[in-house]
Design an enzyme around this catalytic site. Structure first.
Site, PDB file in Angstrom:
ATOM      1  N   ASN A  11       0.867  -1.184   0.000  1.00 33.51           N
ATOM      2  CA  ASN A  11       0.000   0.000   0.000  1.00 33.51           C
ATOM      3  C   ASN A  11       0.903   1.232   0.000  1.00 33.51           C
ATOM      4  O   ASN A  11       1.482   1.573   1.025  1.00 33.51           O
ATOM      5  CB  ASN A  11      -0.895  -0.021   1.249  1.00 33.51           C
ATOM      6  CG  ASN A  11      -1.714   1.252   1.381  1.00 33.51           C
ATOM      7  OD1 ASN A  11      -1.827   2.031   0.425  1.00 33.51           O
ATOM      8  ND2 ASN A  11      -2.281   1.479   2.552  1.00 33.51           N
ATOM      9  N   HIS A 100      -9.887   1.077   4.706  1.00 34.34           N
ATOM     10  CA  HIS A 100      -8.611   1.370   5.386  1.00 34.34           C
ATOM     11  C   HIS A 100      -8.867   2.356   6.522  1.00 34.34           C
ATOM     12  O   HIS A 100      -9.670   3.277   6.389  1.00 34.34           O
ATOM     13  CB  HIS A 100      -7.600   1.946   4.388  1.00 34.34           C
ATOM     14  CG  HIS A 100      -6.213   1.972   4.953  1.00 34.34           C
ATOM     15  ND1 HIS A 100      -5.800   2.927   5.856  1.00 34.34           N
ATOM     16  CD2 HIS A 100      -5.154   1.145   4.770  1.00 34.34           C
ATOM     17  CE1 HIS A 100      -4.541   2.691   6.202  1.00 34.34           C
ATOM     18  NE2 HIS A 100      -4.124   1.608   5.558  1.00 34.34           N
ATOM     19  N   GLU A 169      -5.987  -4.876  10.472  1.00 32.80           N
ATOM     20  CA  GLU A 169      -5.007  -3.824  10.713  1.00 32.80           C
ATOM     21  C   GLU A 169      -5.385  -3.047  11.971  1.00 32.80           C
ATOM     22  O   GLU A 169      -6.214  -2.122  11.901  1.00 32.80           O
ATOM     23  CB  GLU A 169      -4.983  -2.848   9.534  1.00 32.80           C
ATOM     24  CG  GLU A 169      -4.584  -3.467   8.216  1.00 32.80           C
ATOM     25  CD  GLU A 169      -3.943  -2.440   7.291  1.00 32.80           C
ATOM     26  OE1 GLU A 169      -2.824  -2.694   6.848  1.00 32.80           O
ATOM     27  OE2 GLU A 169      -4.547  -1.397   7.034  1.00 32.80           O
ATOM     28  N   GLY A 175       1.827   2.341  11.027  1.00 32.90           N
ATOM     29  CA  GLY A 175       2.834   3.399  10.983  1.00 32.90           C
ATOM     30  C   GLY A 175       3.489   3.718  12.314  1.00 32.90           C
ATOM     31  O   GLY A 175       4.183   4.725  12.444  1.00 32.90           O
TER      32      GLY A 175
HETATM   33  C1  PEP Z   1      -1.203   0.343   5.908  1.00 31.92           C
HETATM   34  O1  PEP Z   1      -1.264   1.512   5.634  1.00 31.92           O
HETATM   35  O2  PEP Z   1      -2.047  -0.434   5.443  1.00 31.92           O
HETATM   36  C2  PEP Z   1      -0.116  -0.116   6.763  1.00 31.92           C
HETATM   37  C3  PEP Z   1      -0.166  -1.321   7.246  1.00 31.92           C
HETATM   38  O3  PEP Z   1       0.878   0.783   7.009  1.00 31.92           O
HETATM   39  P1  PEP Z   1       2.270   0.498   7.778  1.00 31.92           P
HETATM   40  O4  PEP Z   1       2.843  -0.781   7.241  1.00 31.92           O
HETATM   41  O5  PEP Z   1       3.129   1.682   7.416  1.00 31.92           O
HETATM   42  O6  PEP Z   1       1.972   0.407   9.221  1.00 31.92           O
END
Ligand code: PEP
Length: 245
Positions: A11, A100, A169, A175
């Protein structure tokens, strides 16, 4: 070492321009020579501006391209700044991320996400459906309740789920460099599988080459949605390699 079929989804969020496509060369040649390539599916989700050129660049590879969101309307309409799933398909997208947390935080609710999923499925796209709890919800021990609601409403009246991948997630993990404890993550993925009649469940949230050895030991995870680390081809390749080491 795993011998499982795994998804690796990049992503790119709102990063990247035409020059960034040069980095695909590394990933493409890695993939061509990777012994376990039959076991993996790589999907790149760049900003909409790059879907067409990226699809052209990856035409002869098995790496697929997806979008990061879509409008819920199936046909053209007066929605300034928006793009619907048929338009994304028209420029080469095969997948679309929906739900998301960055878009949920910007105001998308479960009902809207459900409409988006339905219209994208109708357009023939495959869905990467994101769910996850916030830190506040986790602290209140509401993770399962929140996930169950996101699943129930997000997938409401969708009978055929074969083209839906679920990405768990946790919002507090995106992040931040933090990932859930292994036993917690195993149990949450197990819960999601039970709630969805055994859909594929990916994990997303700060996946990187350092923590992949921990994550890959969680045997019920079917792949990773990678944000930050996917913008660096070396890190992304490293994540894939280490998953199979
Ligand atoms: C995302 O934006 O779907 C994500 C998992 O970001 P990161 O890997 O930067 O935590």
């Amino acid at each position: 070492m795993t011998n499982k079929y795994m998804y690796f989804i990049a992503n790119w969020k709102m990063f990247g321009n035409l020059n960034s496509l040069n980095s695909l060369h590394n990933v493409n040649s890695f993939f061509k020579n990777f012994k376990k390539k039959k076991l993996i599916k790589i999907i790149y989700c760049p900003p909409n501006t790059l879907i067409r050129p990226m699809s052209k660049k990856l035409k002869t590879s098995h790496i697929e391209v997806g979008a990061q969101n879509c409008h819920e309307n199936e046909s053209f309409g007066p929605f300034t700044g928006s793009v619907n799933s048929l338009m994304l398909k028209n420029v080469g997208a095969k997948f679309v991320i929906i739900g998301h947390s960055e878009n949920r935080q910007a105001g998308e609710n479960n009902q809207l996400i459900n409409l988006k999923i339905k219209s994208a499925l109708k357009a023939g796209l495959k869905i990467i459906f994101c769910i996850g709890e916030t830190l506040k919800e986790k602290r209140k021990k509401q993770t399962k309740k929140i996930l169950a609601k996101q699943i129930l409403l997000g997938l409401n009246k969708i009978k055929d789920k074969k083209n839906i991948l679920i990405a768990y997630e946790p919002v507090w993990s995106i992040g931040t460099g933090m990932i859930p404890k292994s036993n917690e993550l195993f149990n949450t993925v197990d819960f999601i599988k039970k709630k969805t009649n055994n859909q594929k469940v990916l994990y997303g949230g700060s996946v990187n080459p350092k923590n992949i050895h921990l994550l890959k030991s969680i045997v019920n995870i079917d792949g990773y949605l990678v944000g930050g680390s996917s913008q660096d081809p070396k890190k992304f390749i490293d994540i894939i390699k280490k998953t199979y080491n």
